[in-house]
Design an enzyme around this catalytic site. Structure first.
Site, PDB file in Angstrom:
ATOM      1  N   GLY A   1       7.175  -7.628 -20.342  1.00 13.64           N
ATOM      2  CA  GLY A   1       6.187  -8.698 -20.320  1.00 13.64           C
ATOM      3  C   GLY A   1       5.009  -8.390 -21.221  1.00 13.64           C
ATOM      4  O   GLY A   1       4.414  -9.287 -21.831  1.00 13.64           O
ATOM      5  N   THR A   2       4.679  -7.109 -21.333  1.00  9.94           N
ATOM      6  CA  THR A   2       3.568  -6.707 -22.198  1.00  9.94           C
ATOM      7  C   THR A   2       3.895  -6.951 -23.665  1.00  9.94           C
ATOM      8  O   THR A   2       3.045  -7.421 -24.435  1.00  9.94           O
ATOM      9  CB  THR A   2       3.231  -5.225 -21.977  1.00  9.94           C
TER      10      THR A   2
ATOM     11  N   CYS B   1       0.802  -1.229   0.000  1.00  8.33           N
ATOM     12  CA  CYS B   1       0.000   0.000   0.000  1.00  8.33           C
ATOM     13  C   CYS B   1       0.835   1.280   0.000  1.00  8.33           C
ATOM     14  O   CYS B   1       0.373   2.318  -0.473  1.00  8.33           O
ATOM     15  CB  CYS B   1      -0.968   0.012   1.182  1.00  8.33           C
ATOM     16  N   ASN B   2       2.069   1.225   0.510  1.00 10.16           N
ATOM     17  CA  ASN B   2       2.872   2.441   0.592  1.00 10.16           C
ATOM     18  C   ASN B   2       3.775   2.656  -0.618  1.00 10.16           C
ATOM     19  O   ASN B   2       4.452   3.680  -0.709  1.00 10.16           O
ATOM     20  CB  ASN B   2       3.720   2.427   1.871  1.00 10.16           C
TER      21      ASN B   2
ATOM     22  N   HIS C   1      10.287   1.911 -22.690  1.00  8.82           N
ATOM     23  CA  HIS C   1      10.042   2.144 -21.268  1.00  8.82           C
ATOM     24  C   HIS C   1      11.133   3.025 -20.677  1.00  8.82           C
ATOM     25  O   HIS C   1      12.169   3.265 -21.304  1.00  8.82           O
ATOM     26  CB  HIS C   1       9.978   0.815 -20.500  1.00  8.82           C
TER      27      HIS C   1
ATOM     28  N   THR D   1       2.257  -7.721  -9.359  1.00  9.50           N
ATOM     29  CA  THR D   1       3.712  -7.669  -9.259  1.00  9.50           C
ATOM     30  C   THR D   1       4.347  -8.397 -10.443  1.00  9.50           C
ATOM     31  O   THR D   1       3.906  -9.477 -10.828  1.00  9.50           O
ATOM     32  CB  THR D   1       4.178  -8.309  -7.932  1.00  9.50           C
TER      33      THR D   1
ATOM     34  N   SER E   1      -2.042 -10.969 -14.854  1.00 13.46           N
ATOM     35  CA  SER E   1      -1.958 -10.517 -16.226  1.00 13.46           C
ATOM     36  C   SER E   1      -0.630  -9.811 -16.436  1.00 13.46           C
ATOM     37  O   SER E   1      -0.100  -9.190 -15.509  1.00 13.46           O
ATOM     38  CB  SER E   1      -3.118  -9.557 -16.552  1.00 13.46           C
TER      39      SER E   1
ATOM     40  N   LYS F   1      13.715   0.571 -15.914  1.00 12.94           N
ATOM     41  CA  LYS F   1      13.111  -0.756 -16.082  1.00 12.94           C
ATOM     42  C   LYS F   1      14.208  -1.788 -16.329  1.00 12.94           C
ATOM     43  O   LYS F   1      15.057  -1.612 -17.213  1.00 12.94           O
ATOM     44  CB  LYS F   1      12.099  -0.757 -17.229  1.00 12.94           C
TER      45      LYS F   1
END
Length: 252
Positions: free
Chosen positions: A153-154, A9-10, A143, A86, A109, A147
């Site tokens: 991965g996309t 969450c942070n 990107h 992730t 995904s 990275k």
């Protein structure tokens, strides 16, 4: 109202999703999990996952690969569906996702963007016409300079979509610098560019005799991935055990 636990969450994406859900009348974050509690969130944050006993309908994970195994165990033990966002997971971890999906709903995904996943559907239709007509296929992805993995991965998922539509007839070529030969008709070239602060750009090029058709997707901020993750959590809430991806979300 879909109740969400935000794992990581942070982190940057955890905060992006927190902001998106705060504006969403159909969802709320009921708890966060992270290595530290910064005190900046309007919901309780647990630094020890095992102490998180809040009732929830889905978990969204944007953390680190090393934290995913324990989260999958938590998901099974609590029987809470999980959206795993992730990246950089090992083959062993991907196998564990498949094993976990036999016990609880898991959505994984390569890219959470609704636009990218719609593009995958369009590419399959295009490939059946253009690839059959002999068009050459190239994927170019761009990107930011931080990275680590290349190709993305996309990019691989986009190539896989085309290949699947063509009964997996194609092989992938990532580097032509050492090749002194004409491209093969059954290859898909995949190229990676790294620089600056590019969030994510993907072009799929169908190059034929005297004409070129390019399918493009540009992400201008990481919010597009957060929006997709929230929609995935809404979809996954209440679903039976099984392996899901963003195509299920798009198709309803």
């Amino acid at each position: 109202m879909v109740r969400i636990i935000m794992h990581g969450c942070n982190g940057h994406m955890g905060q992006v999703i927190s902001g998106l859900v705060a504006q969403d009348p159909d969802a709320e974050i009921v708890a966060g999990i992270d290595i530290a509690d910064s005190g900046k969130n309007p919901y309780p944050v647990y630094t020890n996952m095992d102490e998180c006993d809040v009732e929830a309908d889905a978990i969204i994970d944007f953390s680190s690969a090393k934290a995913v195994d324990r989260l999958l165990d938590f998901s099974v033990n609590r029987q809470i569906p999980v959206v795993v966002c992730t990246t950089g997971l090992s083959e062993e971890q991907m196998k564990k996702i498949d094993e976990t999906a036999q016990k609880v709903a898991v959505l994984k995904s390569a890219n959470m963007s609704l636009g990218i996943n719609t593009l995958m559907k369009l590419l399959q239709d295009a490939a059946k016409v253009l690839a059959t007509a002999g068009f050459d296929i190239e994927v170019v992805e761009k990107h930011h300079k931080l990275k680590l993995d290349a190709p993305s991965g996309t990019a691989l998922a986009l190539a896989d979509s085309v290949n699947e539509a063509m009964d997996n007839q194609y092989h992938y070529v990532y580097d032509r610098s050492q090749r002194r030969e004409q491209r093969d008709a059954k290859e898909i070239g995949i190229s990676a560019v790294r620089g600056g602060t590019i969030v994510g750009e993907h072009d799929v090029i169908f190059a034929g005799p005297d004409e070129v058709i390019t399918f493009s997707h540009t992400a201008y901020s990481k919010a597009v991935f957060g929006k997709g993750a929230v929609e995935a959590a809404k979809f996954l809430a209440g679903k039976p055990a099984g392996r899901y991806d963003m195509s299920h979300v798009i198709n309803g």
